[in-house]
Motif scaffolding. Structure first.
Motif, short mmCIF file in Angstrom:
data_model
loop_
_atom_site.label_atom_id
_atom_site.label_comp_id
_atom_site.label_asym_id
_atom_site.label_seq_id
_atom_site.Cartn_x
_atom_site.Cartn_y
_atom_site.Cartn_z
N LYS A 11 -8.67 63.05 -4.82
CA LYS A 11 -9.62 63.72 -5.70
C LYS A 11 -10.98 63.83 -5.02
CE LYS A 11 -9.82 62.72 -10.04
NZ LYS A 11 -9.89 62.00 -11.34
N LYS A 12 -11.40 62.78 -4.33
CA LYS A 12 -12.68 62.80 -3.63
C LYS A 12 -12.63 63.78 -2.46
CE LYS A 12 -13.08 57.84 -4.62
NZ LYS A 12 -13.16 56.48 -4.00
N CYS A 13 -11.52 63.79 -1.76
CA CYS A 13 -11.38 64.69 -0.62
C CYS A 13 -11.47 66.15 -1.06
CB CYS A 13 -10.04 64.45 0.09
SG CYS A 13 -9.83 62.78 0.75
N TYR A 14 -10.73 66.50 -2.13
CA TYR A 14 -10.74 67.87 -2.60
C TYR A 14 -12.11 68.27 -3.13
CZ TYR A 14 -5.65 67.99 -2.12
OH TYR A 14 -4.38 67.97 -1.62
N ALA A 15 -12.83 67.31 -3.72
CA ALA A 15 -14.18 67.60 -4.19
C ALA A 15 -15.10 67.96 -3.04
CB ALA A 15 -14.73 66.40 -4.95
N SER A 16 -14.85 67.38 -1.87
CA SER A 16 -15.65 67.69 -0.68
C SER A 16 -15.29 69.06 -0.10
CB SER A 16 -15.44 66.61 0.39
OG SER A 16 -15.84 65.35 -0.08
N ASP A 18 -13.82 71.90 -1.97
CA ASP A 18 -14.12 73.06 -2.81
C ASP A 18 -14.10 72.64 -4.28
OD1 ASP A 18 -14.22 76.19 -2.97
OD2 ASP A 18 -12.71 75.57 -4.44
N GLU A 19 -15.05 73.15 -5.05
CA GLU A 19 -15.16 72.81 -6.46
C GLU A 19 -13.95 73.27 -7.26
OE1 GLU A 19 -18.17 73.76 -10.25
OE2 GLU A 19 -18.80 74.17 -8.17
N ASP A 20 -13.47 74.49 -6.99
CA ASP A 20 -12.32 75.02 -7.74
C ASP A 20 -11.05 74.24 -7.40
OD1 ASP A 20 -13.82 76.99 -8.98
OD2 ASP A 20 -13.51 78.42 -7.35
N ALA A 22 -10.91 71.13 -6.45
CA ALA A 22 -11.03 69.82 -7.09
C ALA A 22 -10.74 69.92 -8.58
CB ALA A 22 -12.43 69.26 -6.87
N SER A 23 -11.22 70.98 -9.22
CA SER A 23 -11.00 71.17 -10.65
C SER A 23 -9.51 71.36 -10.96
CB SER A 23 -11.79 72.39 -11.14
OG SER A 23 -11.52 72.66 -12.50
N ASP A 26 -7.74 67.97 -10.51
CA ASP A 26 -8.02 67.09 -11.65
C ASP A 26 -7.20 67.48 -12.87
OD1 ASP A 26 -9.83 65.71 -10.12
OD2 ASP A 26 -11.62 66.63 -11.00
#
Length: 289
Positions: A11-16, A18-20, A22-23, A26
């Motif tokens: 989750k942290k990696c994907y947030a780094s 791209d926002e979409d 990561a969303s 999640d």
């Protein structure tokens, strides 16, 4: 780091990245749309499907508690994010859910591209040396597969172009191509292999004729997307949103992606990947000095 712990770190990696992305990740976790636990009678492969009502992908996989779990999750999230990007475009139109599924060589382009993109963000999941090994393995395996994929495709072409072949002839064709693609070691140590019987193990030849070459084509698309997503993944999202509407050739032409049918493309990508591989090797050599 395996299972739920790995998903939490991802989750942290994907947030780094791209926002979409990561969303989406999640939402899939919150809705239990990533099924990774091995169970009796569960399918023994990984696959991504799409729920048209919720507009969310569903990933089914079987974690083995090895580094392949990370590779598998990254691969399937490439498929999932492509479908998600397509769904955003399709909300403006009345379209068939089938249009979320591009042709095979295009679909795999996004999964392998995501594997390569994620590779640059998962260092926190490994010890330092293990991270270097993972990156090296990821690139090396894609390169290592290419000659074999080409061998399987040419093998089928030769079989279909000839008549009245005997089993011995088929074995000899396989051995000829093994030598052509310098894969001789794969035939050593067993009488059946040394007589050209290795082709029996390649199920694509019987179940999905001429399908295997799609993976090789997808690798080149993945390398191009990866190369274009060095700072952000806008290119991935843009192409992913319309991928279902084009043939492979039309898609790479539309986005000026290098054609896998060009020797210049093979050469330029080879230089980039050689540089990536050497950087992994040099890091190790420098440590040993």
């Amino acid at each position: 780091m395996f299972g739920r712990e790995m998903l939490s770190e991802l989750k942290k990696c994907y947030a780094s990245i791209d926002e979409d992305l990561a969303s989406l990740f999640d939402s899939m976790l919150e809705n239990n749309y990533i099924d990774f636990e091995s169970r009796e009678d569960k399918v023994n492969f990984s696959i991504t499907n799409y729920l048209t009502e919720s507009c969310l992908p569903v990933v089914t996989c079987n974690y083995k508690k090895t580094y392949f779990d990370l590779q598998t999750t990254s691969h399937e999230m490439g498929h999932a994010f492509q479908k998600y990007c397509a769904s955003l475009n399709d909300k403006e139109y009345i379209v068939s859910p089938l249009l979320k599924y591009p042709t095979m060589e295009i679909a795999e382009m996004f999964s392998y591209a995501m594997e390569l993109i994620v590779m640059g963000y998962v260092k926190n999941l490994f010890e330092d040396e293990d991270y270097k090994k993972y990156c090296f393995m990821k690139i090396y395996n894609l390169l290592f597969n290419l000659p074999y994929i080409c061998l399987v495709d040419e093998f089928q072409e030769m079989l279909y172009s000839k008549e009245d072949l005997k089993l011995e002839d088929i074995g000899n064709i396989w051995l000829y191509l093994v030598n052509k693609y310098h894969l001789e070691k794969s035939n050593l140590g067993h009488i059946n292999l040394e007589s050209g019987g290795y082709f029996y193990r390649q199920s694509h030849i019987y179940l999905d004729s001429f399908y295997y070459i799609d993976y090789a084509l997808s690798y080149f698309g993945a390398f191009a997307i990866w190369n274009g997503c060095e700072n952000d993944i806008s290119l991935f999202k843009e192409i992913g949103g319309v991928a279902s509407y084009y043939s492979f050739k039309d898609l790479i032409d539309k986005y000026n992606m290098p054609s896998p049918f060009s020797e210049d493309t093979v050469m330029s990508i080879s230089f980039k990947l050689e540089s990536e591989l050497n950087s992994r090797r040099l890091a190790k050599h420098n440590r040993d000095k």
